[in-house]
Design an enzyme around this catalytic site. Structure first.
Site, mmCIF file in Angstrom:
data_model
loop_
_atom_site.group_PDB
_atom_site.id
_atom_site.type_symbol
_atom_site.label_atom_id
_atom_site.label_comp_id
_atom_site.label_asym_id
_atom_site.label_seq_id
_atom_site.Cartn_x
_atom_site.Cartn_y
_atom_site.Cartn_z
ATOM 1 N N ILE A 92 35.533 -62.005 -35.678
ATOM 2 C CA ILE A 92 35.363 -63.007 -36.398
ATOM 3 C C ILE A 92 35.751 -64.068 -35.141
ATOM 4 C CG2 ILE A 92 38.032 -64.009 -37.450
ATOM 5 C CD1 ILE A 92 37.910 -60.819 -38.531
ATOM 6 N N HIS A 109 26.043 -63.305 -45.366
ATOM 7 C CA HIS A 109 27.272 -62.526 -46.133
ATOM 8 C C HIS A 109 26.413 -61.250 -47.177
ATOM 9 C CE1 HIS A 109 30.965 -60.512 -46.630
ATOM 10 N NE2 HIS A 109 31.461 -60.834 -48.186
ATOM 11 N N THR A 141 32.304 -72.298 -41.838
ATOM 12 C CA THR A 141 33.650 -73.230 -42.098
ATOM 13 C C THR A 141 34.631 -72.597 -41.628
ATOM 14 O OG1 THR A 141 33.804 -72.251 -43.924
ATOM 15 C CG2 THR A 141 32.714 -74.349 -43.877
ATOM 16 N N ASP A 145 33.708 -65.747 -44.366
ATOM 17 C CA ASP A 145 33.322 -65.880 -45.662
ATOM 18 C C ASP A 145 33.079 -67.051 -46.312
ATOM 19 O OD1 ASP A 145 31.595 -63.502 -44.137
ATOM 20 O OD2 ASP A 145 33.004 -62.074 -44.378
HETATM 21 C C1 GRF Z 1 23.763 -57.274 -43.464
HETATM 22 O O1 GRF Z 1 23.937 -56.579 -44.748
HETATM 23 C C2 GRF Z 1 24.953 -58.276 -43.359
HETATM 24 O O2 GRF Z 1 24.462 -59.027 -44.014
HETATM 25 C C3 GRF Z 1 25.375 -58.002 -42.572
HETATM 26 O O3 GRF Z 1 25.819 -56.719 -41.675
HETATM 27 C C4 GRF Z 1 24.422 -56.659 -41.744
HETATM 28 C C5 GRF Z 1 23.801 -56.762 -40.467
HETATM 29 O O4 GRF Z 1 22.689 -56.067 -40.956
HETATM 30 N N1 GRF Z 1 26.381 -59.236 -42.244
HETATM 31 P P1 GRF Z 1 21.352 -56.122 -39.210
HETATM 32 O O5 GRF Z 1 21.771 -56.094 -38.584
HETATM 33 O O6 GRF Z 1 20.596 -57.928 -39.921
HETATM 34 O O7 GRF Z 1 20.054 -55.119 -40.063
#
Ligand code: GRF
Length: 210
Positions: A92, A109, A141, A145
């Site tokens: 974060i 996300h 922002t 998320d």
């Molecule tokens: C993905 O599902 C992303 O949306 C989430 O964490 C995962 C990361 O996967 N925040 P990678 O490291 O890009 O393979």
């Protein structure tokens, strides 16, 4: 030529997809660096093998979030990026850090925001009985998320899905929508009006993999 810095914490498959599409499609951009808060992040090896500068800013080495954010910003700014891409970056970030890169920092996300911000999105979607799931690329922002939505993908939740099966179906679409969103940014095709992202080329901001 725009400069992109990508932040990862783990396997980095979204980062890989962006690096590969940037090269294959000849974007007016280069991935200048991949930075991780974890030295063991698998994606660092891919980046180094592709001649991309890598750096590790370990969060455990910093006593406060502010100190970590400052060290991270210094590592990022060494590459003068036009765009910072959070790709599975699992820390974060403080408000001052987010403001520093406002309008030029994207995140992906694995849910259909504004549903299910935070962790364990796939478990929560299954528990809620959702029939659709997906992923969202958004401008970052200070609120976790949230932020103007650049693109979303939508997939079905299948009977019998567990969190891993659903995550894999969503991830396959992440690898399509994140490179597309980053390309739009480096092409200068995105603008935000009253918190809503418009995309000038007319390409759809929704990928329906149903
Ligand atoms: C993905 O599902 C992303 O949306 C989430 O964490 C995962 C990361 O996967 N925040 P990678 O490291 O890009 O393979």
């Amino acid at each position: 030529m725009k400069s992109i810095v990508i932040l990862i914490s783990g396997r980095g498959s979204n980062m890989e997809a962006i690096v590969q599409r940037c090269a294959a499609e000849g974007w007016p951009a280069r991935v200048a660096a991949v930075i991780s808060n974890r030295a063991e992040a698998g994606g660092l090896q891919f980046a180094a093998a592709h001649g991309i500068a890598t750096a590790v800013v370990p969060h455990k080495a910093h006593a406060t979030r502010e100190a970590f954010d400052a060290a991270l910003a210094a590592a990022i700014d060494a590459h003068s990026p036009d765009l910072v891409v959070l790709a599975g970056f699992m820390r974060i970030l403080g408000e001052a850090f987010v403001r520093r890169y406002e309008g030029r920092m994207l995140n992906i996300h694995p849910s259909l925001l504004p549903a299910f911000p935070g962790l364990h999105t796939h478990e929560r979607a299954l528990q809620a009985g959702c029939k659709l799931a997906g992923a969202t690329v958004h401008f970052v922002t200070p609120q976790l998320d949230h932020g103007p939505i650049v693109m979303q993908s939508v997939v079905p939740v299948q009977p019998g899905d567990d969190a891993d099966a659903l995550a894999a179906r969503v991830l396959a679409t992440e690898h399509q929508i994140y490179p597309r969103a980053v390309r739009w940014f480096v092409e200068g095709a995105l603008h935000v009006e009253d918190g809503v992202v418009r995309q000038r080329s007319g390409e759809p901001q929704l990928l329906a993999a149903l």
